[in-house]
Design a protein around this motif. Structure first.
Motif, PDB file in Angstrom:
ATOM      1  N   LEU A   1    -120.326 -20.910   3.228  1.00  8.85           N
ATOM      2  CA  LEU A   1    -119.098 -20.575   2.515  1.00  8.85           C
ATOM      3  C   LEU A   1    -118.702 -19.126   2.757  1.00  8.85           C
ATOM      4  CD1 LEU A   1    -119.756 -22.384  -0.904  1.00  8.85           C
ATOM      5  CD2 LEU A   1    -118.499 -23.229   1.089  1.00  8.85           C
ATOM      6  N   GLY A   2    -119.697 -18.258   2.894  1.00  8.05           N
ATOM      7  CA  GLY A   2    -119.437 -16.850   3.177  1.00  8.05           C
ATOM      8  C   GLY A   2    -119.273 -16.018   1.914  1.00  8.05           C
ATOM      9  N   GLU A   3    -119.882 -14.857   1.924  1.00 10.45           N
ATOM     10  CA  GLU A   3    -119.737 -13.937   0.797  1.00 10.45           C
ATOM     11  C   GLU A   3    -118.607 -12.947   1.040  1.00 10.45           C
ATOM     12  OE1 GLU A   3    -120.419 -13.219  -2.903  1.00 10.45           O
ATOM     13  OE2 GLU A   3    -121.788 -14.553  -1.835  1.00 10.45           O
ATOM     14  N   GLN A   4    -118.438 -12.565   2.311  1.00 12.52           N
ATOM     15  CA  GLN A   4    -117.382 -11.644   2.716  1.00 12.52           C
ATOM     16  C   GLN A   4    -116.585 -12.269   3.856  1.00 12.52           C
ATOM     17  OE1 GLN A   4    -116.802  -8.820   1.121  1.00 12.52           O
ATOM     18  NE2 GLN A   4    -118.636  -8.896  -0.168  1.00 12.52           N
ATOM     19  N   PRO A   5    -115.303 -11.923   3.991  1.00  7.61           N
ATOM     20  CA  PRO A   5    -114.521 -12.425   5.120  1.00  7.61           C
ATOM     21  C   PRO A   5    -115.198 -12.097   6.447  1.00  7.61           C
ATOM     22  CG  PRO A   5    -113.079 -11.399   3.507  1.00  7.61           C
ATOM     23  CD  PRO A   5    -114.484 -11.100   3.067  1.00  7.61           C
ATOM     24  N   GLY A   6    -115.254 -13.097   7.309  1.00  9.63           N
ATOM     25  CA  GLY A   6    -115.879 -12.910   8.608  1.00  9.63           C
ATOM     26  C   GLY A   6    -117.268 -13.497   8.705  1.00  9.63           C
ATOM     27  N   GLU A   7    -117.872 -13.839   7.565  1.00 11.72           N
ATOM     28  CA  GLU A   7    -119.232 -14.383   7.580  1.00 11.72           C
ATOM     29  C   GLU A   7    -119.254 -15.878   7.868  1.00 11.72           C
ATOM     30  OE1 GLU A   7    -121.837 -11.484   4.676  1.00 11.72           O
ATOM     31  OE2 GLU A   7    -121.000 -13.321   3.834  1.00 11.72           O
ATOM     32  N   CYS A   8    -118.153 -16.553   7.568  1.00 13.78           N
ATOM     33  CA  CYS A   8    -118.087 -18.008   7.710  1.00 13.78           C
ATOM     34  C   CYS A   8    -117.561 -18.372   9.097  1.00 13.78           C
ATOM     35  CB  CYS A   8    -117.178 -18.568   6.619  1.00 13.78           C
ATOM     36  SG  CYS A   8    -116.726 -20.284   6.810  1.00 13.78           S
ATOM     37  N   SER A   9    -118.231 -19.291   9.763  1.00 16.10           N
ATOM     38  CA  SER A   9    -117.798 -19.740  11.081  1.00 16.10           C
ATOM     39  C   SER A   9    -117.430 -21.218  11.038  1.00 16.10           C
ATOM     40  CB  SER A   9    -118.905 -19.528  12.115  1.00 16.10           C
ATOM     41  OG  SER A   9    -119.182 -18.159  12.283  1.00 16.10           O
ATOM     42  N   LYS A  10    -116.273 -21.544  11.594  1.00 22.47           N
ATOM     43  CA  LYS A  10    -115.854 -22.942  11.666  1.00 22.47           C
ATOM     44  C   LYS A  10    -116.578 -23.637  12.809  1.00 22.47           C
ATOM     45  CE  LYS A  10    -111.825 -24.266  13.358  1.00 22.47           C
ATOM     46  NZ  LYS A  10    -110.377 -24.585  13.512  1.00 22.47           N
ATOM     47  N   LEU A  11    -117.168 -24.797  12.521  1.00 20.70           N
ATOM     48  CA  LEU A  11    -117.881 -25.577  13.528  1.00 20.70           C
ATOM     49  C   LEU A  11    -117.058 -26.764  14.010  1.00 20.70           C
ATOM     50  CD1 LEU A  11    -121.422 -25.619  11.876  1.00 20.70           C
ATOM     51  CD2 LEU A  11    -120.483 -23.951  13.500  1.00 20.70           C
ATOM     52  N   ALA A  12    -116.194 -27.279  13.149  1.00 16.15           N
ATOM     53  CA  ALA A  12    -115.350 -28.421  13.503  1.00 16.15           C
ATOM     54  C   ALA A  12    -114.213 -28.527  12.503  1.00 16.15           C
ATOM     55  CB  ALA A  12    -116.164 -29.719  13.525  1.00 16.15           C
ATOM     56  N   GLY A  13    -113.174 -29.249  12.903  1.00 17.62           N
ATOM     57  CA  GLY A  13    -112.028 -29.434  12.030  1.00 17.62           C
ATOM     58  C   GLY A  13    -110.762 -28.878  12.653  1.00 17.62           C
ATOM     59  N   ASP A  14    -109.622 -29.458  12.284  1.00 15.25           N
ATOM     60  CA  ASP A  14    -108.343 -29.062  12.854  1.00 15.25           C
ATOM     61  C   ASP A  14    -107.670 -27.930  12.095  1.00 15.25           C
ATOM     62  OD1 ASP A  14    -108.587 -31.046  14.775  1.00 15.25           O
ATOM     63  OD2 ASP A  14    -107.638 -32.553  13.496  1.00 15.25           O
ATOM     64  N   PHE A  15    -108.286 -27.494  11.001  1.00 19.45           N
ATOM     65  CA  PHE A  15    -107.658 -26.456  10.186  1.00 19.45           C
ATOM     66  C   PHE A  15    -107.661 -25.128  10.932  1.00 19.45           C
ATOM     67  CE2 PHE A  15    -107.114 -23.978   6.175  1.00 19.45           C
ATOM     68  CZ  PHE A  15    -106.016 -24.662   5.707  1.00 19.45           C
ATOM     69  N   ALA A  16    -106.781 -24.219  10.498  1.00 22.54           N
ATOM     70  CA  ALA A  16    -106.629 -22.911  11.138  1.00 22.54           C
ATOM     71  C   ALA A  16    -107.951 -22.138  11.130  1.00 22.54           C
ATOM     72  CB  ALA A  16    -105.548 -22.116  10.412  1.00 22.54           C
ATOM     73  N   PRO A  17    -108.069 -21.063  11.938  1.00 20.21           N
ATOM     74  CA  PRO A  17    -109.291 -20.255  11.934  1.00 20.21           C
ATOM     75  C   PRO A  17    -109.715 -19.865  10.528  1.00 20.21           C
ATOM     76  CG  PRO A  17    -107.842 -19.552  13.682  1.00 20.21           C
ATOM     77  CD  PRO A  17    -107.072 -20.576  12.884  1.00 20.21           C
ATOM     78  N   VAL A  18    -111.009 -19.906  10.288  1.00 21.18           N
ATOM     79  CA  VAL A  18    -111.561 -19.693   8.951  1.00 21.18           C
ATOM     80  C   VAL A  18    -112.550 -18.537   8.992  1.00 21.18           C
ATOM     81  CG1 VAL A  18    -112.977 -20.723   7.140  1.00 21.18           C
ATOM     82  CG2 VAL A  18    -111.287 -22.117   8.339  1.00 21.18           C
ATOM     83  N   SER A  19    -112.482 -17.639   8.000  1.00 18.56           N
ATOM     84  CA  SER A  19    -113.446 -16.537   7.927  1.00 18.56           C
ATOM     85  C   SER A  19    -114.231 -16.539   6.629  1.00 18.56           C
ATOM     86  CB  SER A  19    -112.731 -15.192   8.085  1.00 18.56           C
ATOM     87  OG  SER A  19    -111.870 -14.950   6.992  1.00 18.56           O
ATOM     88  N   ILE A  20    -113.721 -17.263   5.630  1.00 21.09           N
ATOM     89  CA  ILE A  20    -114.403 -17.389   4.342  1.00 21.09           C
ATOM     90  C   ILE A  20    -113.811 -18.602   3.628  1.00 21.09           C
ATOM     91  CG2 ILE A  20    -112.790 -15.900   3.062  1.00 21.09           C
ATOM     92  CD1 ILE A  20    -115.232 -14.836   1.490  1.00 21.09           C
ATOM     93  N   ILE A  21    -114.637 -19.326   2.867  1.00 22.16           N
ATOM     94  CA  ILE A  21    -114.151 -20.472   2.099  1.00 22.16           C
ATOM     95  C   ILE A  21    -113.857 -19.995   0.687  1.00 22.16           C
ATOM     96  CG2 ILE A  21    -114.626 -22.800   1.278  1.00 22.16           C
ATOM     97  CD1 ILE A  21    -114.442 -22.569   4.322  1.00 22.16           C
ATOM     98  N   ASP A  22    -112.579 -19.795   0.390  1.00 23.78           N
ATOM     99  CA  ASP A  22    -112.183 -19.400  -0.960  1.00 23.78           C
ATOM    100  C   ASP A  22    -111.246 -20.456  -1.530  1.00 23.78           C
ATOM    101  OD1 ASP A  22    -109.777 -18.952   0.337  1.00 23.78           O
ATOM    102  OD2 ASP A  22    -109.905 -16.773   0.226  1.00 23.78           O
TER     103      ASP A  22
END
Length: 257
Positions: free
Chosen positions: A223-244
């Motif tokens: 999910l990530g604690e800070q923006p940039g910690e989360c990496s998207k592995l699959a899915g059509d959604f836009a680039p992801v840096s954190i799950i909020d």
């Protein structure tokens, strides 16, 4: 577009990495206390995780991996007793602080609570395990943010059957198009999807990272604690840096538009 009304969280492997360092260790301790020479190492436990539910996992182990064991006449009682001991050992591990929450979980739960988002736990683990994890990770009254605790044997069929999700949504009086699920495994994803919940975020762990997550809305490493910690592995959604919460609302709207 359907409005998001509730977040439905799995527990084991999703909120915390409970499987390898929690449940597996607790099972081995319970086996030793019962005078059994069984030992579930990490690879074996990974195979056993294909079956959901602790009691069901023990039965599967005897059927597939330890057929030479002479089963007692009262096998159901024998397995239930082992599982009860395992639950006690697991709670003791939690009380020692041996199983922390995964990165970003505390942040997202607090954000959702502050925003008034309804939340529920949807898991195959026991209610005692859920309570112990939340109490020792989030503190006193930690079940309060969760309006519903759907856990254990409240329904007869475990994941990947849809029953536990269906039951949770019935308690919330919500429809599938009003809910988003957060899971960590293919069994959990299949359970959510078959209940009608189409927006599902999968946050993989060491045991599930190689599984197939077809039809997941988004698959991430954390999910990530800070923006940039989360990496998207699959899915059509836009680039992801954190799950909020904002991202979850946008993802949910995109799935149901």
């Amino acid at each position: 577009m359907a409005n998001l009304k509730a977040l439905l969280f799995d527990v084991d492997g999703t909120l915390a990495n409970t499987e390898r360092d929690g449940h597996r260790v607790a099972f081995n301790t319970a086996f030793k206390e019962a005078g059994l020479d069984w030992h579930w190492d990490e690879p074996l436990y990974g195979a056993l995780l294909k079956v959901t539910g602790g009691k069901e996992r023990v039965r599967h182990y005897l059927e597939k991996f330890n057929r030479e064991f002479e089963k007692p006449d009262n096998l159901d009682q024998f397995i239930a007793s082992l599982h009860q001991s395992k639950t006690r050992c697991y709670v003791e591990l939690l009380e020692k602080g041996a199983i922390p929450l995964r990165n970003g979980v505390r942040r997202l739960l607090k954000e959702a609570e502050n925003a008034g988002m309804r939340m529920a736990v949807v898991t195959t683990t026991t209610p005692e395990n859920v309570a112990a994890l939340l109490e020792n990770s989030l503190g006193h009254g930690s079940e309060a943010p969760f309006e519903v605790i759907a856990a254990g044997d409240v329904v007869p069929a475990k994941k990947p059957a849809p029953d536990i999700y269906t039951w949770a949504m019935e308690q919330l009086n919500l429809k599938p198009e009003q809910c988003l699920a957060v899971e960590d495994s293919d069994n959990g994803l299949r359970s959510a999807l078959s209940s009608g919940v189409r927006s599902v975020v999968v946050t993989v762990n060491g045991y599930t990272q190689g599984e197939s997550f077809d039809n997941a809305s988004l698959v991430v490493d954390q999910l990530g604690e800070q923006p940039g910690e989360c990496s998207k592995l699959a899915g059509d959604f836009a680039p992801v840096s954190i799950i909020d919460l904002d991202l979850l609302k946008k993802l949910h709207g995109a799935v149901w538009e």
